[in-house]
Design a protein around this motif. Structure first.
Motif, short mmCIF file in Angstrom:
data_model
loop_
_atom_site.label_atom_id
_atom_site.label_comp_id
_atom_site.label_asym_id
_atom_site.label_seq_id
_atom_site.Cartn_x
_atom_site.Cartn_y
_atom_site.Cartn_z
N ALA A 152 -22.88 -12.81 -43.50
CA ALA A 152 -22.32 -11.85 -42.55
C ALA A 152 -21.12 -11.13 -43.13
O ALA A 152 -20.91 -9.92 -42.88
CB ALA A 152 -21.93 -12.57 -41.25
N VAL A 153 -20.32 -11.83 -43.92
CA VAL A 153 -19.14 -11.22 -44.55
C VAL A 153 -19.58 -10.23 -45.63
O VAL A 153 -19.03 -9.12 -45.74
CB VAL A 153 -18.22 -12.30 -45.15
CG1 VAL A 153 -17.03 -11.65 -45.87
CG2 VAL A 153 -17.73 -13.25 -44.07
N LEU A 154 -20.57 -10.61 -46.41
CA LEU A 154 -21.05 -9.71 -47.45
C LEU A 154 -21.69 -8.46 -46.86
O LEU A 154 -21.55 -7.36 -47.40
CB LEU A 154 -22.05 -10.44 -48.35
CG LEU A 154 -21.47 -11.60 -49.17
CD1 LEU A 154 -22.56 -12.27 -49.99
CD2 LEU A 154 -20.34 -11.13 -50.07
N GLN A 155 -22.37 -8.63 -45.73
CA GLN A 155 -22.97 -7.46 -45.06
C GLN A 155 -21.88 -6.52 -44.56
O GLN A 155 -21.97 -5.30 -44.72
CB GLN A 155 -23.84 -7.92 -43.90
CG GLN A 155 -24.57 -6.78 -43.19
CD GLN A 155 -25.48 -7.29 -42.09
OE1 GLN A 155 -25.48 -8.46 -41.74
NE2 GLN A 155 -26.27 -6.38 -41.51
N ALA A 156 -20.83 -7.09 -43.97
CA ALA A 156 -19.71 -6.27 -43.49
C ALA A 156 -18.99 -5.60 -44.66
O ALA A 156 -18.58 -4.44 -44.58
CB ALA A 156 -18.73 -7.14 -42.70
N THR A 157 -18.85 -6.33 -45.76
CA THR A 157 -18.21 -5.77 -46.96
C THR A 157 -18.96 -4.54 -47.45
O THR A 157 -18.36 -3.50 -47.75
CB THR A 157 -18.16 -6.83 -48.07
OG1 THR A 157 -17.35 -7.92 -47.65
CG2 THR A 157 -17.61 -6.24 -49.36
N GLN A 158 -20.28 -4.64 -47.51
CA GLN A 158 -21.08 -3.52 -47.98
C GLN A 158 -20.94 -2.32 -47.04
O GLN A 158 -20.86 -1.17 -47.49
CB GLN A 158 -22.54 -3.93 -48.08
CG GLN A 158 -23.41 -2.85 -48.73
CD GLN A 158 -24.79 -3.36 -49.10
OE1 GLN A 158 -25.21 -4.44 -48.66
NE2 GLN A 158 -25.51 -2.61 -49.92
N ALA A 159 -20.86 -2.58 -45.73
CA ALA A 159 -20.70 -1.49 -44.76
C ALA A 159 -19.37 -0.76 -44.98
O ALA A 159 -19.31 0.47 -44.90
CB ALA A 159 -20.77 -2.04 -43.33
#
Length: 249
Positions: free
Chosen positions: A181-188
């Motif tokens: 979830a953190v990596l997905q938010a980071t990419q966003a």
């Protein structure tokens, strides 16, 4: 249309010693970030650290401890190249920070005497122009900030976004900065910065992480810290594990 920016690489400095800035200035680093949020820097030591940066010709950013007009004024007056601003959760907050940091169109107080104005050797017009070049980078550290990332990135005079993965993980109720979830938010967030043609920044532990996130659009990297780099270098010489010092206590 956004353009591809060359990657810039710096490191956090958490130790109050201007000689460290001189040493780092002799390397290929593009900048350093003094961590006044999480390390014990007072105003006098920050002044010496920035002085070291000017002497070594390496840009010095300061991660400020809070969004406060006096803190922002002081850090810019001593000649910081820019500010890394923690916990910016909305475009409104980003506009407030920019206003605190800007003379023209903002609310920054003027003096011709500080280092940023070259100790009164610049005209007022020159000093205003020079001062308004400082880069303001907003740190994204909450789910609200992730949702607002595009709006924050598009605020005029915001130079970039910086993903604070550790605090972002905490805000999500997680204890792993590499959780999906953190990596997905980071990419966003990186994508929002790229679409706005702004710096897309983040802290990484080393070269492998840097390469990973560079492929996702990151282009402004704070790699490890002075303390981590020193420890890694010494451990490479002294051995793999920490020495048992209990007998010496």
């Amino acid at each position: 249309m956004h353009r591809t920016r060359p990657a810039q690489i710096g490191t956090f400095v958490k130790t109050g010693a201007p000689q460290l800035i001189e040493v780092l200035g002799s390397t290929a680093l593009d900048f350093v970030v003094i961590d006044a949020e999480h390390a014990p820097f007072d105003r006098g030591m920050l002044d010496l650290m920035v002085m070291g940066g000017h002497a070594a010709r390496i840009p010095v950013f300061i991660r400020i401890p809070e969004m406060n007009p006096a803190v922002i004024l002081s850090c810019l007056d001593i000649g910081a190249a820019g500010l890394l601003v923690p916990h910016v959760d909305s475009a409104e907050q980003a506009r407030e920070v920019v206003a605190m940091a800007r003379y023209r169109g903002g609310r920054r107080g003027y003096s011709g005497g500080p280092r940023c104005a070259r100790y009164a050797s610049l005209s007022m017009a020159q000093a205003l122009h020079q001062g308004d070049q400082a880069q303001i980078i907003c740190q994204i550290e909450s789910a609200q900030a992730v949702a607002q990332a595009q709006a924050i990135a598009e605020v005029p005079d915001v130079a970039g976004l910086f993903v604070g993965r550790a605090d972002l993980a905490l805000a999500m109720g997680l204890d792993d900065a590499r959780a999906p979830a953190v990596l997905q938010a980071t990419q966003a967030v990186l994508q929002a910065a790229t679409r706005a043609d702004k710096l897309a920044g983040m802290h990484v532990g080393g070269t492998p992480e840097r390469e990973q996130f560079m492929h996702q659009g990151a282009n402004w990297f704070v790699v490890a810290s002075d303390q981590t780099l020193l420890r890694q270098a010494v451990q490479a010489i002294a051995g793999a594990g920490p020495k048992d010092r209990s007998a010496a206590a």
